[in-house]
Design a protein around this motif. Sequence first.
Motif, PDB file in Angstrom:
ATOM      1  N   VAL A  43       0.792  -1.339   0.118  1.00 16.86           N
ATOM      2  CA  VAL A  43      -0.016   0.240  -0.146  1.00 16.86           C
ATOM      3  C   VAL A  43       0.933   1.220   0.050  1.00 16.86           C
ATOM      4  O   VAL A  43       0.215   2.431  -0.128  1.00 16.86           O
ATOM      5  N   ARG A  44       2.159   0.688   0.204  1.00 21.97           N
ATOM      6  CA  ARG A  44       2.838   2.340   0.133  1.00 21.97           C
ATOM      7  C   ARG A  44       3.297   2.930  -1.154  1.00 21.97           C
ATOM      8  O   ARG A  44       3.497   2.052  -1.875  1.00 21.97           O
ATOM      9  N   PRO A  45       2.806   4.115  -1.186  1.00 24.65           N
ATOM     10  CA  PRO A  45       3.216   4.700  -2.611  1.00 24.65           C
ATOM     11  C   PRO A  45       4.857   5.117  -2.655  1.00 24.65           C
ATOM     12  O   PRO A  45       5.527   5.057  -1.633  1.00 24.65           O
ATOM     13  N   GLN A 112      -6.969  17.408  -9.658  1.00 19.83           N
ATOM     14  CA  GLN A 112      -5.467  17.321  -9.644  1.00 19.83           C
ATOM     15  C   GLN A 112      -5.135  15.887  -9.329  1.00 19.83           C
ATOM     16  O   GLN A 112      -4.226  15.255  -9.818  1.00 19.83           O
ATOM     17  N   ALA A 113      -5.938  15.239  -8.151  1.00 19.76           N
ATOM     18  CA  ALA A 113      -5.439  14.072  -7.741  1.00 19.76           C
ATOM     19  C   ALA A 113      -5.960  13.126  -8.996  1.00 19.76           C
ATOM     20  O   ALA A 113      -4.991  11.988  -9.199  1.00 19.76           O
ATOM     21  N   LEU A 114      -6.938  13.293  -9.681  1.00 10.95           N
ATOM     22  CA  LEU A 114      -6.986  12.357 -10.870  1.00 10.95           C
ATOM     23  C   LEU A 114      -5.857  12.559 -11.952  1.00 10.95           C
ATOM     24  O   LEU A 114      -5.854  11.304 -12.695  1.00 10.95           O
ATOM     25  N   LEU A 119       0.171   9.648 -13.345  1.00 13.09           N
ATOM     26  CA  LEU A 119       1.720   9.977 -13.269  1.00 13.09           C
ATOM     27  C   LEU A 119       2.378   9.023 -12.294  1.00 13.09           C
ATOM     28  O   LEU A 119       3.411   8.333 -12.578  1.00 13.09           O
ATOM     29  N   LEU A 120       1.713   8.535 -11.311  1.00 11.06           N
ATOM     30  CA  LEU A 120       2.270   7.558 -10.378  1.00 11.06           C
ATOM     31  C   LEU A 120       2.087   6.095 -11.039  1.00 11.06           C
ATOM     32  O   LEU A 120       3.087   5.421 -10.798  1.00 11.06           O
ATOM     33  N   SER A 147       0.145   3.327  -6.233  1.00 12.62           N
ATOM     34  CA  SER A 147      -0.188   4.423  -7.068  1.00 12.62           C
ATOM     35  C   SER A 147      -1.448   4.995  -6.566  1.00 12.62           C
ATOM     36  O   SER A 147      -1.637   6.267  -6.867  1.00 12.62           O
ATOM     37  N   LEU A 148      -2.499   4.093  -6.409  1.00 14.60           N
ATOM     38  CA  LEU A 148      -4.077   4.565  -6.069  1.00 14.60           C
ATOM     39  C   LEU A 148      -3.869   5.155  -4.806  1.00 14.60           C
ATOM     40  O   LEU A 148      -4.593   6.317  -4.579  1.00 14.60           O
ATOM     41  N   ILE A 149      -3.267   4.411  -3.762  1.00 16.39           N
ATOM     42  CA  ILE A 149      -2.905   5.194  -2.512  1.00 16.39           C
ATOM     43  C   ILE A 149      -2.326   6.599  -2.605  1.00 16.39           C
ATOM     44  O   ILE A 149      -2.960   7.382  -1.926  1.00 16.39           O
TER      45      ILE A 149
END
Length: 174
Positions: A43-45, A112-114, A119-120, A147-149
């Motif tokens: 779960v760690r980005p 912006q998060a979307l 990018l992640l 990346s989702l987290i």
Amino acid sequence: MINFYPGEPQEILKPAQTGFVVFTLLMALLINLLPWAGWGLWVRPDFVALVLPYWCIDQPRKIGFTIPWLLGLLMDVADGSLFGQHALSYTIVAFAGIALHRRVQRFAITPQALHAVPLLLLNDVIVLVIRLVAGSDFPGIWYFLGSLIGGLLWPLLSFVLKLPQRPRADAGHA
């Protein structure tokens, strides 16, 4: 920021200080180097890949391509991974962030998060492809959960990193 959402207030921010930008990137590198174990690994980005596009979008002239390359090399050495894989992925993500900065700045924090999630994911895909070419096994679909987290953390990251840029409230003008 152009306000596309009528209920959202606009604010004028001071420019970010270079020392603060460098400090946040080094802190992201140190958080990446913490000894994560168990489910935390899934779960760690990648915190460098999270903070780096933030600054590329918010302050594109302060970052460039040397900083992502050096951070990537440091990450490769510390991680004991194939030399250059993080350097390449961070540099490409920085390029994408700089290329998209005018577009992303026009949106409120949720859109912006979307924009941050792809990018992640791009960072994760680049590192994964390099590892697969080098002979590693596919880690599974859970590999992309970080990346989702990271996308979920984007609003919090944006709030925290903008705190030093906000002007102090003047007690005489209340």
